[in-house]
Scaffold this motif. Structure first.
Motif, PDB file in Angstrom:
ATOM      1  N   PRO A  17       0.914  -1.681   0.458  1.00  0.00           N
ATOM      2  CA  PRO A  17      -0.033   0.146   0.183  1.00  0.00           C
ATOM      3  C   PRO A  17       1.144   1.632  -0.099  1.00  0.00           C
ATOM      4  CG  PRO A  17      -0.810  -1.493   0.756  1.00  0.00           C
ATOM      5  CD  PRO A  17      -0.011  -2.331   1.363  1.00  0.00           C
ATOM      6  N   GLY A  18       0.600   2.205  -1.658  1.00  0.00           N
ATOM      7  CA  GLY A  18       1.554   3.583  -1.306  1.00  0.00           C
ATOM      8  C   GLY A  18       2.609   3.002  -1.983  1.00  0.00           C
ATOM      9  N   ARG A  19       2.941   2.355  -1.969  1.00  0.00           N
ATOM     10  CA  ARG A  19       4.097   2.029  -2.648  1.00  0.00           C
ATOM     11  C   ARG A  19       4.522   0.864  -3.872  1.00  0.00           C
ATOM     12  NH1 ARG A  19       8.695  -1.629  -1.854  1.00  0.00           N
ATOM     13  NH2 ARG A  19      10.802  -0.623  -2.416  1.00  0.00           N
ATOM     14  N   ILE A  20       5.274   1.047  -4.976  1.00  0.00           N
ATOM     15  CA  ILE A  20       5.153   0.782  -6.209  1.00  0.00           C
ATOM     16  C   ILE A  20       6.607   0.703  -6.891  1.00  0.00           C
ATOM     17  CG2 ILE A  20       4.486  -0.400  -8.446  1.00  0.00           C
ATOM     18  CD1 ILE A  20       1.900   1.094  -8.251  1.00  0.00           C
ATOM     19  N   ALA A  21       7.717  -0.421  -6.615  1.00  0.00           N
ATOM     20  CA  ALA A  21       8.897  -0.212  -7.557  1.00  0.00           C
ATOM     21  C   ALA A  21       9.186  -1.162  -8.484  1.00  0.00           C
ATOM     22  CB  ALA A  21       9.776  -0.732  -6.002  1.00  0.00           C
ATOM     23  N   MET A  22      10.051  -1.010  -9.391  1.00  0.00           N
ATOM     24  CA  MET A  22      10.114  -1.746 -10.319  1.00  0.00           C
ATOM     25  C   MET A  22      11.361  -2.630 -10.190  1.00  0.00           C
ATOM     26  SD  MET A  22       6.197  -1.910 -11.926  1.00  0.00           S
ATOM     27  CE  MET A  22       5.078  -0.969 -12.424  1.00  0.00           C
ATOM     28  N   HIS A  25      13.638   0.203  -8.099  1.00  0.00           N
ATOM     29  CA  HIS A  25      13.428   1.511  -8.917  1.00  0.00           C
ATOM     30  C   HIS A  25      12.239   1.943  -8.398  1.00  0.00           C
ATOM     31  CE1 HIS A  25      17.116   2.365 -11.761  1.00  0.00           C
ATOM     32  NE2 HIS A  25      16.490   0.399 -11.525  1.00  0.00           N
ATOM     33  N   GLU A  26      11.630   2.978  -7.560  1.00  0.00           N
ATOM     34  CA  GLU A  26      10.548   3.609  -7.176  1.00  0.00           C
ATOM     35  C   GLU A  26       9.850   4.454  -8.508  1.00  0.00           C
ATOM     36  OE1 GLU A  26       9.040   3.420  -4.403  1.00  0.00           O
ATOM     37  OE2 GLU A  26      11.288   2.035  -3.430  1.00  0.00           O
ATOM     38  N   ILE A  27       7.869   3.374  -8.619  1.00  0.00           N
ATOM     39  CA  ILE A  27       7.232   4.331 -10.283  1.00  0.00           C
ATOM     40  C   ILE A  27       7.341   5.848  -9.797  1.00  0.00           C
ATOM     41  CG2 ILE A  27       4.821   4.589  -8.530  1.00  0.00           C
ATOM     42  CD1 ILE A  27       6.382   3.270 -12.303  1.00  0.00           C
ATOM     43  N   GLN A  28       7.768   6.082  -9.204  1.00  0.00           N
ATOM     44  CA  GLN A  28       7.307   7.822  -9.517  1.00  0.00           C
ATOM     45  C   GLN A  28       8.975   8.401  -9.424  1.00  0.00           C
ATOM     46  OE1 GLN A  28       6.795   6.570  -6.056  1.00  0.00           O
ATOM     47  NE2 GLN A  28       7.953   7.526  -4.407  1.00  0.00           N
ATOM     48  N   ASP A  29      10.199   7.389  -9.792  1.00  0.00           N
ATOM     49  CA  ASP A  29      11.093   7.888  -9.784  1.00  0.00           C
ATOM     50  C   ASP A  29      11.188   7.542 -11.293  1.00  0.00           C
ATOM     51  OD1 ASP A  29      12.304   8.896  -7.237  1.00  0.00           O
ATOM     52  OD2 ASP A  29      12.634   6.951  -7.150  1.00  0.00           O
ATOM     53  N   LEU A  30      10.686   6.502 -12.122  1.00  0.00           N
ATOM     54  CA  LEU A  30      10.820   6.046 -13.628  1.00  0.00           C
ATOM     55  C   LEU A  30       9.707   7.572 -13.959  1.00  0.00           C
ATOM     56  CD1 LEU A  30      10.745   2.105 -12.856  1.00  0.00           C
ATOM     57  CD2 LEU A  30      12.457   3.793 -13.747  1.00  0.00           C
ATOM     58  N   ILE A  31       8.744   7.556 -14.199  1.00  0.00           N
ATOM     59  CA  ILE A  31       7.345   8.180 -14.610  1.00  0.00           C
ATOM     60  C   ILE A  31       8.058   9.221 -14.559  1.00  0.00           C
ATOM     61  CG2 ILE A  31       5.138   9.746 -14.433  1.00  0.00           C
ATOM     62  CD1 ILE A  31       4.793   7.203 -12.545  1.00  0.00           C
ATOM     63  N   GLY A  32       8.402  10.514 -16.103  1.00  0.00           N
ATOM     64  CA  GLY A  32       9.025  11.454 -16.733  1.00  0.00           C
ATOM     65  C   GLY A  32       9.552  11.521 -16.789  1.00  0.00           C
ATOM     66  N   ARG A  33      10.984  10.084 -16.465  1.00  0.00           N
ATOM     67  CA  ARG A  33      12.118   9.776 -16.207  1.00  0.00           C
ATOM     68  C   ARG A  33      12.424   8.880 -17.847  1.00  0.00           C
ATOM     69  NH1 ARG A  33      11.213  10.861 -10.916  1.00  0.00           N
ATOM     70  NH2 ARG A  33      12.729  13.574 -10.219  1.00  0.00           N
ATOM     71  N   VAL A  34      12.408   8.041 -17.837  1.00  0.00           N
ATOM     72  CA  VAL A  34      12.098   7.305 -18.698  1.00  0.00           C
ATOM     73  C   VAL A  34      11.683   6.722 -19.961  1.00  0.00           C
ATOM     74  CG1 VAL A  34      13.791   5.627 -16.812  1.00  0.00           C
ATOM     75  CG2 VAL A  34      11.872   5.063 -17.220  1.00  0.00           C
TER      76      VAL A  34
END
Length: 265
Positions: A17-22, A25-34
């Motif tokens: 809950p409240g966290r997704i990591a691929m 890598h945290e998903i919020q660090d991937l969105i808009g960056r890769v």
């Protein structure tokens, strides 16, 4: 199995809950960056590619997006829509048609290139031997070469090979699979006595092999790429309308080859 959590195990995603990591890598660090090609690479391979690797992967994905309504998978998607199916079902119907004959040549070409690469020695000799083996053990058709429509050149192949050459010159890839692909074409041209074009499957197989993707992934990536064209055609057909459209207009009937009707005596 010590716990229900051991029923499935994966190194791909961690989620709570409240966290997704691929792949860590945290998903919020991937969105808009890769980019999407970088994300594909990360999910499949577990690491992020360089920008140069991602550009080469993207080129292969772009090149294989569509080949028109005469392609069985595209035709299936359009027919499915006219039968009232939604987009997801039309796409599934089409992707399920991408088998060994229609959609599988890229995987097969990666395998053939691998035979030649592992053989070592003189490239021309290894290529001729691999083609002989393929035709003896697998099929008379050499995967990735020849085309029903594009003669003497499939316009996609030279552009993709040129990008591989640029990537090899920059040190992004080795270039050895581009050399192998060209050697196969040279040998086939000599045997046929005419130009046998490297097609989209042969060219994308060069890229996937250069980038280190396993053969089965070449087919999976082709399915991913062609899904874009499938979606576009299914949506276009949905907007055009039409009901129960078969492969040919109703005025064009099939040829019946069964027995003639018999009278009851």
């Amino acid at each position: 199995m010590s716990d229900v959590a051991d029923w499935w195990s994966t190194a791909i995603i961690d989620m709570e809950p409240g966290r997704i990591a691929m792949r860590g890598h945290e998903i919020q660090d991937l969105i808009g960056r890769v980019s999407f090609p970088q994300m594909i690479w990360l999910m499949i391979r577990g690491t992020l590619p360089t920008e140069a690797e991602a550009r080469l992967l993207e080129a292969a994905l772009v090149a294989a997006v569509d080949h028109g309504p005469q392609a069985p998978s595209i035709a299936a998607a359009r027919m499915a829509v006219t039968c009232g199916l939604p987009l997801n079902n039309a796409m599934a119907s089409a992707v399920n048609m991408l088998g060994d004959v229609h959609g599988g040549a890229g995987e097969q070409a990666v395998e053939l290139y691998g035979w030649i690469d592992r053989a070592g020695g003189d490239l021309a000799v290894a290529t001729a031997a691999a083609i002989d083996r393929w035709q003896k053990e697998r099929d008379r058709f050499v995967p990735g070469f020849g085309h029903r429509f594009h003669k003497p050149v499939d316009p996609r192949a030279p552009r993709l090979l040129a990008l591989v050459d640029e990537a090899a010159a920059a040190g992004t890839v080795s270039g050895r699979f581009a050399a192998i692909g060209r050697a196969v074409q040279t040998e086939l041209n000599a045997r046929k006595g005419t130009a046998v074009p490297m097609n989209i499957d042969g060219a994308t197989a060069v890229i996937y092999a250069e980038l280190g993707f396993a053969g089965p992934l070449a087919r999976g990536l082709f399915c991913l790429s062609r899904s874009v064209g499938i979606l576009a055609h299914a949506w276009e057909q949905m907007e055009q309308g039409g009901r129960n459209k078969g492969p040919t207009p109703p005025a064009y009937r099939w040829r019946y080859t069964g027995p003639e009707g018999q009278e009851n005596g």
